[in-house]
Design a protein around this motif. Structure first.
Motif, PDB file in Angstrom:
ATOM      1  N   ILE A 230     -20.173  17.181 -58.560  1.00 46.94           N
ATOM      2  CA  ILE A 230     -19.895  16.022 -57.718  1.00 46.94           C
ATOM      3  C   ILE A 230     -20.990  15.840 -56.663  1.00 46.94           C
ATOM      4  O   ILE A 230     -21.648  16.799 -56.270  1.00 46.94           O
ATOM      5  N   GLY A 231     -21.156  14.603 -56.200  1.00 49.52           N
ATOM      6  CA  GLY A 231     -22.139  14.351 -55.156  1.00 49.52           C
ATOM      7  C   GLY A 231     -22.560  12.895 -55.081  1.00 49.52           C
ATOM      8  O   GLY A 231     -22.198  12.068 -55.920  1.00 49.52           O
ATOM      9  N   THR A 232     -23.340  12.620 -54.047  1.00 49.71           N
ATOM     10  CA  THR A 232     -23.777  11.256 -53.715  1.00 49.71           C
ATOM     11  C   THR A 232     -25.289  11.178 -53.797  1.00 49.71           C
ATOM     12  O   THR A 232     -25.987  12.159 -53.535  1.00 49.71           O
ATOM     13  N   GLN A 233     -25.780   9.987 -54.145  1.00 51.73           N
ATOM     14  CA  GLN A 233     -27.220   9.779 -54.197  1.00 51.73           C
ATOM     15  C   GLN A 233     -27.608   8.396 -53.686  1.00 51.73           C
ATOM     16  O   GLN A 233     -26.790   7.479 -53.660  1.00 51.73           O
ATOM     17  N   VAL A 234     -28.869   8.295 -53.262  1.00 50.26           N
ATOM     18  CA  VAL A 234     -29.502   6.986 -53.102  1.00 50.26           C
ATOM     19  C   VAL A 234     -30.227   6.728 -54.416  1.00 50.26           C
ATOM     20  O   VAL A 234     -31.013   7.559 -54.877  1.00 50.26           O
ATOM     21  N   ALA A 235     -29.902   5.587 -55.033  1.00 48.39           N
ATOM     22  CA  ALA A 235     -30.470   5.280 -56.356  1.00 48.39           C
ATOM     23  C   ALA A 235     -31.124   3.908 -56.348  1.00 48.39           C
ATOM     24  O   ALA A 235     -30.754   3.025 -55.558  1.00 48.39           O
TER      25      ALA A 235
ATOM     26  N   GLY B  89     -22.590  11.938 -58.792  1.00 45.73           N
ATOM     27  CA  GLY B  89     -22.818  13.340 -59.106  1.00 45.73           C
ATOM     28  C   GLY B  89     -24.284  13.684 -59.273  1.00 45.73           C
ATOM     29  O   GLY B  89     -25.172  12.868 -59.045  1.00 45.73           O
ATOM     30  N   TRP B  90     -24.516  14.911 -59.693  1.00 48.52           N
ATOM     31  CA  TRP B  90     -25.877  15.432 -59.802  1.00 48.52           C
ATOM     32  C   TRP B  90     -26.502  14.963 -61.110  1.00 48.52           C
ATOM     33  O   TRP B  90     -26.446  15.648 -62.125  1.00 48.52           O
ATOM     34  N   ARG B  91     -27.117  13.785 -61.108  1.00 46.19           N
ATOM     35  CA  ARG B  91     -27.776  13.235 -62.298  1.00 46.19           C
ATOM     36  C   ARG B  91     -29.007  12.437 -61.906  1.00 46.19           C
ATOM     37  O   ARG B  91     -29.057  11.856 -60.830  1.00 46.19           O
ATOM     38  N   THR B  92     -29.968  12.393 -62.824  1.00 46.89           N
ATOM     39  CA  THR B  92     -31.204  11.647 -62.553  1.00 46.89           C
ATOM     40  C   THR B  92     -31.043  10.169 -62.852  1.00 46.89           C
ATOM     41  O   THR B  92     -31.693   9.333 -62.224  1.00 46.89           O
ATOM     42  N   HIS B  93     -30.222   9.820 -63.822  1.00 51.47           N
ATOM     43  CA  HIS B  93     -29.992   8.423 -64.219  1.00 51.47           C
ATOM     44  C   HIS B  93     -28.513   8.246 -64.558  1.00 51.47           C
ATOM     45  O   HIS B  93     -27.845   9.198 -64.981  1.00 51.47           O
ATOM     46  N   PHE B  94     -28.015   7.043 -64.384  1.00 53.44           N
ATOM     47  CA  PHE B  94     -26.628   6.760 -64.758  1.00 53.44           C
ATOM     48  C   PHE B  94     -26.447   5.250 -64.922  1.00 53.44           C
ATOM     49  O   PHE B  94     -27.286   4.456 -64.483  1.00 53.44           O
ATOM     50  N   ILE B  95     -25.376   4.891 -65.601  1.00 54.42           N
ATOM     51  CA  ILE B  95     -25.043   3.480 -65.756  1.00 54.42           C
ATOM     52  C   ILE B  95     -23.768   3.192 -64.975  1.00 54.42           C
ATOM     53  O   ILE B  95     -22.953   4.075 -64.736  1.00 54.42           O
ATOM     54  N   SER B  96     -23.610   1.932 -64.545  1.00 57.90           N
ATOM     55  CA  SER B  96     -22.507   1.594 -63.648  1.00 57.90           C
ATOM     56  C   SER B  96     -22.053   0.160 -63.885  1.00 57.90           C
ATOM     57  O   SER B  96     -22.827  -0.684 -64.344  1.00 57.90           O
ATOM     58  N   ASP B  97     -20.776  -0.087 -63.540  1.00 51.55           N
ATOM     59  CA  ASP B  97     -20.285  -1.459 -63.554  1.00 51.55           C
ATOM     60  C   ASP B  97     -20.483  -2.125 -62.193  1.00 51.55           C
ATOM     61  O   ASP B  97     -20.160  -3.299 -62.004  1.00 51.55           O
ATOM     62  N   GLY B  98     -20.989  -1.363 -61.212  1.00 54.27           N
ATOM     63  CA  GLY B  98     -21.309  -1.917 -59.899  1.00 54.27           C
ATOM     64  C   GLY B  98     -20.198  -1.822 -58.870  1.00 54.27           C
ATOM     65  O   GLY B  98     -20.433  -2.006 -57.675  1.00 54.27           O
ATOM     66  N   LYS B  99     -18.983  -1.512 -59.303  1.00 52.29           N
ATOM     67  CA  LYS B  99     -17.841  -1.547 -58.373  1.00 52.29           C
ATOM     68  C   LYS B  99     -17.924  -0.494 -57.280  1.00 52.29           C
ATOM     69  O   LYS B  99     -17.478  -0.729 -56.157  1.00 52.29           O
ATOM     70  N   ASP B 100     -18.458   0.648 -57.590  1.00 51.35           N
ATOM     71  CA  ASP B 100     -18.485   1.735 -56.607  1.00 51.35           C
ATOM     72  C   ASP B 100     -19.851   1.906 -55.942  1.00 51.35           C
ATOM     73  O   ASP B 100     -20.107   2.928 -55.308  1.00 51.35           O
ATOM     74  N   LEU B 101     -20.713   0.914 -56.074  1.00 49.74           N
ATOM     75  CA  LEU B 101     -22.041   0.997 -55.470  1.00 49.74           C
ATOM     76  C   LEU B 101     -22.057   0.296 -54.111  1.00 49.74           C
ATOM     77  O   LEU B 101     -21.428  -0.748 -53.933  1.00 49.74           O
TER      78      LEU B 101
ATOM     79  N   PRO C 243     -36.690   6.184 -43.668  1.00 53.63           N
ATOM     80  CA  PRO C 243     -36.448   6.816 -44.966  1.00 53.63           C
ATOM     81  C   PRO C 243     -35.073   6.424 -45.527  1.00 53.63           C
ATOM     82  O   PRO C 243     -34.073   6.475 -44.809  1.00 53.63           O
ATOM     83  N   LYS C 244     -35.046   6.059 -46.795  1.00 52.83           N
ATOM     84  CA  LYS C 244     -33.776   5.649 -47.412  1.00 52.83           C
ATOM     85  C   LYS C 244     -32.826   6.836 -47.587  1.00 52.83           C
ATOM     86  O   LYS C 244     -31.619   6.663 -47.746  1.00 52.83           O
ATOM     87  N   SER C 245     -33.367   8.039 -47.522  1.00 53.73           N
ATOM     88  CA  SER C 245     -32.533   9.243 -47.616  1.00 53.73           C
ATOM     89  C   SER C 245     -31.551   9.347 -46.456  1.00 53.73           C
ATOM     90  O   SER C 245     -30.523  10.040 -46.562  1.00 53.73           O
ATOM     91  N   LEU C 246     -31.832   8.656 -45.347  1.00 49.04           N
ATOM     92  CA  LEU C 246     -30.916   8.701 -44.197  1.00 49.04           C
ATOM     93  C   LEU C 246     -29.559   8.091 -44.531  1.00 49.04           C
ATOM     94  O   LEU C 246     -28.576   8.326 -43.823  1.00 49.04           O
ATOM     95  N   ALA C 247     -29.498   7.315 -45.612  1.00 49.11           N
ATOM     96  CA  ALA C 247     -28.221   6.748 -46.054  1.00 49.11           C
ATOM     97  C   ALA C 247     -27.297   7.836 -46.618  1.00 49.11           C
ATOM     98  O   ALA C 247     -26.120   7.575 -46.887  1.00 49.11           O
ATOM     99  N   LEU C 248     -27.824   9.050 -46.790  1.00 53.54           N
ATOM    100  CA  LEU C 248     -27.006  10.193 -47.212  1.00 53.54           C
ATOM    101  C   LEU C 248     -26.660  11.092 -46.025  1.00 53.54           C
ATOM    102  O   LEU C 248     -25.933  12.062 -46.175  1.00 53.54           O
TER     103      LEU C 248
ATOM    104  N   GLU D 287     -31.600   4.892 -61.351  1.00 53.25           N
ATOM    105  CA  GLU D 287     -32.240   6.205 -61.286  1.00 53.25           C
ATOM    106  C   GLU D 287     -32.094   6.752 -59.872  1.00 53.25           C
ATOM    107  O   GLU D 287     -32.287   6.035 -58.885  1.00 53.25           O
ATOM    108  N   SER D 288     -31.720   8.008 -59.780  1.00 52.87           N
ATOM    109  CA  SER D 288     -31.544   8.644 -58.476  1.00 52.87           C
ATOM    110  C   SER D 288     -32.903   8.893 -57.832  1.00 52.87           C
ATOM    111  O   SER D 288     -33.850   9.308 -58.497  1.00 52.87           O
ATOM    112  N   VAL D 289     -32.970   8.628 -56.539  1.00 55.92           N
ATOM    113  CA  VAL D 289     -34.202   8.854 -55.768  1.00 55.92           C
ATOM    114  C   VAL D 289     -34.017  10.049 -54.839  1.00 55.92           C
ATOM    115  O   VAL D 289     -34.880  10.922 -54.744  1.00 55.92           O
ATOM    116  N   PHE D 290     -32.878  10.080 -54.149  1.00 60.99           N
ATOM    117  CA  PHE D 290     -32.498  11.213 -53.305  1.00 60.99           C
ATOM    118  C   PHE D 290     -31.063  11.601 -53.637  1.00 60.99           C
ATOM    119  O   PHE D 290     -30.221  10.726 -53.861  1.00 60.99           O
TER     120      PHE D 290
END
Length: 332
Positions: free
Chosen positions: A68-73, A94-106, A118-123, A43-46
């Protein structure tokens, strides 16, 4: 099953983006399965809004695609032992509240990340914009102590870090921004000279006054007329890092620029465009340095936080209008 909210590009931008160019939709996500490809629910937080989204959407997206876009999740469910529930990651989903992943791009947040930060600083400062400043200065500008560095859009997510890193590197720093509040912020975080480009009568005079001897390095986020004037005030063997061209992103008709060959030749300048992804293999080194400077208080961070996923388009448009000081993020 989880229902995710997503923002899609309803219509390609014509000129300046409008809220009507976006559409808010719902997508039902499948359940995770043992042995399946999708092993993580997040789930996206920021979420980040950045200038690059404007030209990249035109180049890389079709109408109807998720923006398109980046999030801290935060990891909500995991069937991957490398990722524990509750851990925070940076994702490019991208711009989404929740998503599923295989972990490779995290990308997991560094284990040394302080709880108080703040964890938002990672953006922002400890993320892609900060790395853009770091590599642009060290690899492209190759700044040296005692040199003079010019940066435009200096109160933005990248420019504000450029100025502070240049000061850490022993340089004199000149910045410009589009409001008196932003200029005050630049002075507060250590810029030697700063001016409001909207209120000066002559950019050429303002640049000359800020540094009569000229500039060794120019970190250009704006392009257009600013770059045309600034290039004439570079010192011999000066270096120009072309990071962005926000003055042109929303133009319906391309600007006609002057010819840069004379100053480039006579001053033997180096001008290089770059994307931060060039140094993907060195991101860990950059993030470690940025995090250390932030923790030590040598690099100050400012965020413009918009509350609510439903306000993503508004935050994006506001960022393009220059309404933010520092990094613009949206808190879900």
């Amino acid at each position: 099953m989880v229902t995710a909210k997503v923002w899609v590009l309803k219509k390609h931008f014509e000129g300046f983006p409008k809220t009507s160019d976006f559409d808010l939709k719902k997508i039902v996500l499948p359940n995770l399965k043992d042995g399946g490809k999708w092993k993580l629910l997040l789930e996206s937080v920021f979420l980040s809004v950045d200038p690059y989204m404007r030209p990249y959407s035109q180049r890389d997206m079709k109408e109807g695609d998720i923006m398109i876009g980046t999030q801290v999740a935060r990891i909500v469910e995991s069937k991957n032992p490398a990722f524990t529930v509750g851990a925070f990651v940076v994702a490019r989903s991208g711009w989404r509240t929740h998503f599923i992943s295989d972990g490779k791009d995290l990308q997991l947040l560094p284990s040394s990340w302080p709880e108080s930060l703040p964890k938002s600083l990672a953006l922002g400062t400890v993320g892609m914009p900060g790395l853009t400043a770091y590599f642009g200065l060290t690899k492209v500008c190759k700044m040296k102590p005692g040199e003079t560095v010019l940066v435009n859009a200096a109160a933005g997510a990248v420019g504000s870090v450029v100025g502070q890193l240049a000061k850490i590197g022993g340089c004199k720093v000149v910045g410009c921004a589009g409001s008196d509040d932003k200029v005050a912020y630049l002075k507060k975080i250590g810029f030697d000279e700063a001016f409001n480009y909207k209120t000066i009568t002559s950019l050429d005079e303002a640049l000359r006054k800020a540094s009569p001897d000229g500039y060794d390095c120019f970190f250009d986020n704006v392009g257009g007329e600013f770059a045309n004037i600034a290039i004439n005030q570079m010192k011999k063997y000066g270096r120009i890092a072309v990071c962005g061209a926000i003055s042109q992103y929303n133009d319906s008709v391309p600007q006609k620029g002057p010819y840069l060959q004379f100053p480039m030749i006579f001053k033997e300048l180096q001008m290089e465009g770059f994307l931060v992804s060039r140094w993907n293999n060195h991101w860990e080194e950059g993030l470690k340095a940025l995090l250390k400077w932030v923790v030590e208080g040598k690099v100050k961070c400012h965020e413009q936080v918009t509350e609510g996923f439903e306000n993503m388009p508004m935050a994006f448009i506001g960022m393009l209008k220059g309404e933010n000081i520092g990094k613009a993020v949206v808190k879900v």
